[in-house]
Design an enzyme around this catalytic site. Structure first.
Site, mmCIF file in Angstrom:
data_model
loop_
_atom_site.group_PDB
_atom_site.id
_atom_site.type_symbol
_atom_site.label_atom_id
_atom_site.label_comp_id
_atom_site.label_asym_id
_atom_site.label_seq_id
_atom_site.Cartn_x
_atom_site.Cartn_y
_atom_site.Cartn_z
ATOM 1 N N GLU A 47 0.859 -1.186 0.000
ATOM 2 C CA GLU A 47 0.000 0.000 0.000
ATOM 3 C C GLU A 47 0.889 1.228 0.000
ATOM 4 O O GLU A 47 1.952 1.245 0.651
ATOM 5 C CB GLU A 47 -0.894 0.014 1.238
ATOM 6 C CG GLU A 47 -1.727 1.296 1.324
ATOM 7 C CD GLU A 47 -2.878 1.233 2.324
ATOM 8 O OE1 GLU A 47 -2.806 0.414 3.256
ATOM 9 O OE2 GLU A 47 -3.832 2.006 2.157
ATOM 10 N N CYS A 245 -6.681 0.850 2.827
ATOM 11 C CA CYS A 245 -7.685 1.924 2.821
ATOM 12 C C CYS A 245 -7.525 2.861 1.631
ATOM 13 O O CYS A 245 -8.465 3.576 1.269
ATOM 14 C CB CYS A 245 -7.593 2.732 4.109
ATOM 15 S SG CYS A 245 -8.084 1.796 5.551
ATOM 16 N N ASN A 376 -12.172 -3.240 0.526
ATOM 17 C CA ASN A 376 -11.085 -3.497 1.475
ATOM 18 C C ASN A 376 -11.681 -3.818 2.850
ATOM 19 O O ASN A 376 -12.151 -4.918 3.052
ATOM 20 C CB ASN A 376 -10.133 -2.294 1.528
ATOM 21 C CG ASN A 376 -9.050 -2.464 2.571
ATOM 22 O OD1 ASN A 376 -8.456 -3.531 2.648
ATOM 23 N ND2 ASN A 376 -8.810 -1.460 3.385
ATOM 24 N N GLU A 377 -11.709 -2.820 3.732
ATOM 25 C CA GLU A 377 -12.238 -3.096 5.079
ATOM 26 C C GLU A 377 -13.668 -2.589 5.172
ATOM 27 O O GLU A 377 -13.958 -1.679 5.934
ATOM 28 C CB GLU A 377 -11.360 -2.412 6.124
ATOM 29 C CG GLU A 377 -10.107 -3.182 6.429
ATOM 30 C CD GLU A 377 -9.260 -2.543 7.502
ATOM 31 O OE1 GLU A 377 -9.502 -1.371 7.857
ATOM 32 O OE2 GLU A 377 -8.327 -3.205 7.977
HETATM 33 O O1 AHR Z 1 -2.169 -1.396 6.844
HETATM 34 C C1 AHR Z 1 -2.643 -0.130 7.161
HETATM 35 C C2 AHR Z 1 -4.153 -0.041 7.099
HETATM 36 O O2 AHR Z 1 -4.721 -0.887 8.036
HETATM 37 C C3 AHR Z 1 -4.773 -0.487 5.805
HETATM 38 O O3 AHR Z 1 -4.787 0.502 4.865
HETATM 39 C C4 AHR Z 1 -6.164 -0.829 6.213
HETATM 40 O O4 AHR Z 1 -6.744 -1.791 5.373
HETATM 41 C C5 AHR Z 1 -6.026 -1.249 7.648
HETATM 42 O O5 AHR Z 1 -6.914 -0.591 8.457
#
Ligand code: AHR
Length: 658
Positions: A47, A245, A376-377
């Site tokens: 990321e 994220c 994602n989340e």
């Molecule tokens: O790894 C950092 C963040 O942690 C990521 O972007 C997210 O998916 C999680 O909350």
């Protein structure tokens, strides 16, 4: 006297009982495989957080090279020109909007009145790391509208000493691309660029770039070599990108849109990085995404690493920790189309619309993508509703593509339970789980998957890392306790490889000054990088993943952390090895006898030991290999061996089978 004797006897008995508790008699049958270990078992999560892309893996030295940051001149300074007064006698830089460009919105108009007095400085991403004797490509676009005859590029060290310079004549009144080379005479961690001008008048400039030629595989617009080498050494089974994220964005407008990250680099539209002001304790207002590292480069990197590409796309919900903005269901189609087009971009022939884009970028052969992640989340009914629509469309057009869904940000609780229940009911293929928890949690949850339903969806342990203080606390450390606890937990992932088919630590990388989130697996500055103890744990598992899962038992029971001993066992049909991972999380040495059935061993084997007595120990720029694996040779009988496990150690035994 008698009393003293009896006390001594009691002490001896207690002592020997204690010693006994440290002896373990383990058994493994190499002929009984319970499951295949998927080649994707240990992978990488990438990321753009902590300057992992711009300022890190993507080694452009000039910050805001294209004048596209929200404040268009951010990153640029004019020390001899006071922007807040009319006294800009020596010259000035002004932002101008193109009248006809779609994604590249701005250029800079430089007016030079006094060539001796005017200079334009770029500090890079917390300085520019340059290496003595290496070649750097200097390139820019310009339209010379006045009487300027040349632009001078100088690299200066921290004390403003000249380290290298080149002068480029600018001879066209219309936009033209210029390119030359610069070779620093010194290695400098925090150099800067000074631009000066010969002659006076106006010049328009854009895409001012200084880029190392010595990139991974020597590619133009390539990646930082030392960082890719660290990744390659892990033997990753997959590469998940671009997050995290960052996929979701704080708002839908700020979500990651892969189509804007492919094609010519100068046409990729810059976007704010959502991590810029996420944490008030680590503000990074100058954090933007140039997308010089875009989806094509991610696919190419996956191919280089021999890793399955695993892109994750927005499902039409912005980050639920921020706005949680929802795209209305009737407007979801373009999001779904993005997913379908991505599959065509990766796998379609050069005659297809998106396959053509890929081919024109230099890769006519398909990337053979097998997985795609949606969301994602995300959590709650709105996610499930949107996910269903994606799944329907992808399954209809590309039935072989494996879709990864998500269970939210936590490893338990209401969101998690709801997500799993729904996804299971739908027959989802793989569910992504995230856990950022304490080291104790990792040690105590090594049996997490022992009772998962074998007929339900597979698990992608997509983001995890032990947090030494608290989730995303700036005080978190990549210390030995966190790494050792992850190792213990990972034996549980491996023992359940029939259910858990992909796993990755997160986040992956952090710049020592540009970070927002700790802990991180790899740390770097402008010149150097090192793997944390957590990196070496991942590397030991990734390079010893094996192909077939066995059971390792003590007194007929699987080892899941009894008496602080964790274990997993595999065979590798390619190397003909029996591989045993043993994690001792106790402060005492353990002596282990292993009975091996179903094969015969040679007279010796190898044992890779990752160990430190001090649980708070870390690796650092000064001591990057303070904790790293040490290889030992061990004697083995044909069906038995005995090893001693140091306190707080991860041990990987590699035994040749006949
Ligand atoms: O790894 C950092 C963040 O942690 C990521 O972007 C997210 O998916 C999680 O909350």
């Amino acid at each position: 006297m008698r009393k003293l004797y009896s006390i001594l006897i009691v002490l001896i008995i207690v002592g020997s009982t204690k010693l006994k508790a440290q002896d373990h008699n383990l058994s493994v049958d190499a002929s009984k495989s319970f499951a295949e270990i998927q080649p994707t078992m240990y992978g990488i999560f990438f990321e753009d957080i902590n300057f992992a892309a711009d300022g890190g893996l993507y080694p452009e030295l000039v910050k805001n090279r294209s004048f596209e940051f929200e404040l268009g001149l951010m990153g640029w300074e004019e020390p001899n020109s006071d922007r807040h007064s009319f006294n800009q006698n020596s010259g000035k830089a002004q932002l101008v909007k193109y009248s006809d460009s779609t994604n590249n919105h701005n250029y800079v108009l430089v007016t030079v009145n006094d060539p001796e007095g005017y200079e334009l400085i770029n500090q890079g991403y917390r300085g520019m790391g340059i290496k003595k004797g290496e070649q750097y490509r200097v390139s820019f676009d310009a339209a010379n509208k006045g009487a300027i005859s040349a632009v001078k590029f100088e690299l200066l060290d921290e004390e403003d000493n000249l380290v290298s310079s080149t002068t480029v004549p600018v001879n066209s009144i219309n936009w033209k691309s210029y390119e030359t080379e610069i070779i620093p005479s010194e290695t400098v961690e925090k150099a800067k660029l000074r631009m000066t001008f010969e002659g006076t008048g106006d010049i328009w400039m854009d895409m001012i770039s200084i880029f190392p030629k010595n990139t991974w595989k020597g590619r133009k617009n390539g990646l930082r070599k030392d960082l890719v080498q660290l990744l390659a050494a892990m033997n990753p089974g997959f590469l998940r990108f671009p997050g995290g994220c960052i996929v979701e964005g704080r708002t839908l407008a700020q979500r990651y849109q892969w189509k804007k990250t492919v094609g010519p680099v100068e046409e990729r539209e810059t976007l704010v990085n959502r991590w810029n002001e996420e944490f008030s304790h680590r503000l990074t207002p100058d954090y933007f995404q140039s997308f010089g590292l875009g989806f094509y480069e991610y696919f190419q990197l996956s191919e280089d690493l021999g890793a399955e590409p695993l892109p994750i796309l927005s499902c039409g919900i912005a980050c639920q920790f921020n706005t949680g903005e929802l795209v209305p269901m009737q407007d979801l189609d373009p999001y779904i189309q993005d997913a379908l087009d991505l599959i065509e971009f990766a796998n379609g022939g050069p005659e297809t619309n998106w396959g053509k884009v890929r081919a024109e970028m230099g890769h006519p052969e398909p990337f053979q993508m097998k997985y795609i992640g949606i969301g994602n989340e995300q959590w709650g009914p709105e996610y499930i509703k949107r996910y269903k629509e994606f799944e329907k469309a992808i399954r209809a057009k590309y039935p072989k593509i494996i879709i990864v869904s998500g269970s939210g940000p936590f490893p338990d609780g209401e969101y998690f339970e709801y997500g799993w229940e729904q996804l299971k009911e739908m027959g989802a293929a793989i569910v992504d789980e995230h856990y950022y928890r304490s080291p104790e949690w990792f040690r105590e949850n090594a049996n997490r998957y022992d009772h998962y339903d074998r007929s339900g969806p597979k698990v992608f342990a997509g983001e995890y890392a032990a947090q030494s203080v608290a989730i995303a606390s700036p005080e978190n450390k990549n210390n030995w306790e966190t790494a050792l606890s992850e190792a213990a937990f990972m034996t549980g992932l491996e023992r359940n490889a029939d259910v858990v088919t992909l796993t990755s630590y997160a986040p992956l990388m952090a710049h020592k000054e540009g970070w927002q989130w700790t802990p991180d697996m790899i740390w770097f500055d402008n010149l150097q990088s090192y793997g944390t103890p957590n990196y070496y744990v991942q590397k030991l598992f990734g390079t010893n993943s094996g192909t077939n899962l066995l059971k390792i038992t003590e007194d007929g029971k699987e080892l899941i952390g009894q008496e602080e001993l964790y274990a997993s066992a595999v065979t590798d049909s390619n190397s003909g090895e029996l591989i045993i991972k043993l994690v001792n999380t106790s402060s005492e040495e353990k002596s282990v006898k292993l009975d091996v059935k179903g094969t015969r061993l040679g007279s010796s084997g190898k044992m890779m030991v990752l160990q430190k007595q001090d649980l708070s120990a870390e690796n650092s720029f000064e001591n990057p290999t303070n904790i790293q694996p040490v290889e030992e040779t061990i004697k083995t009988g044909s069906q038995q061996l005995e090893v001693s496990l140091k306190p707080y150690s991860l041990n990987v035994l590699k035994l040749k089978m006949s």
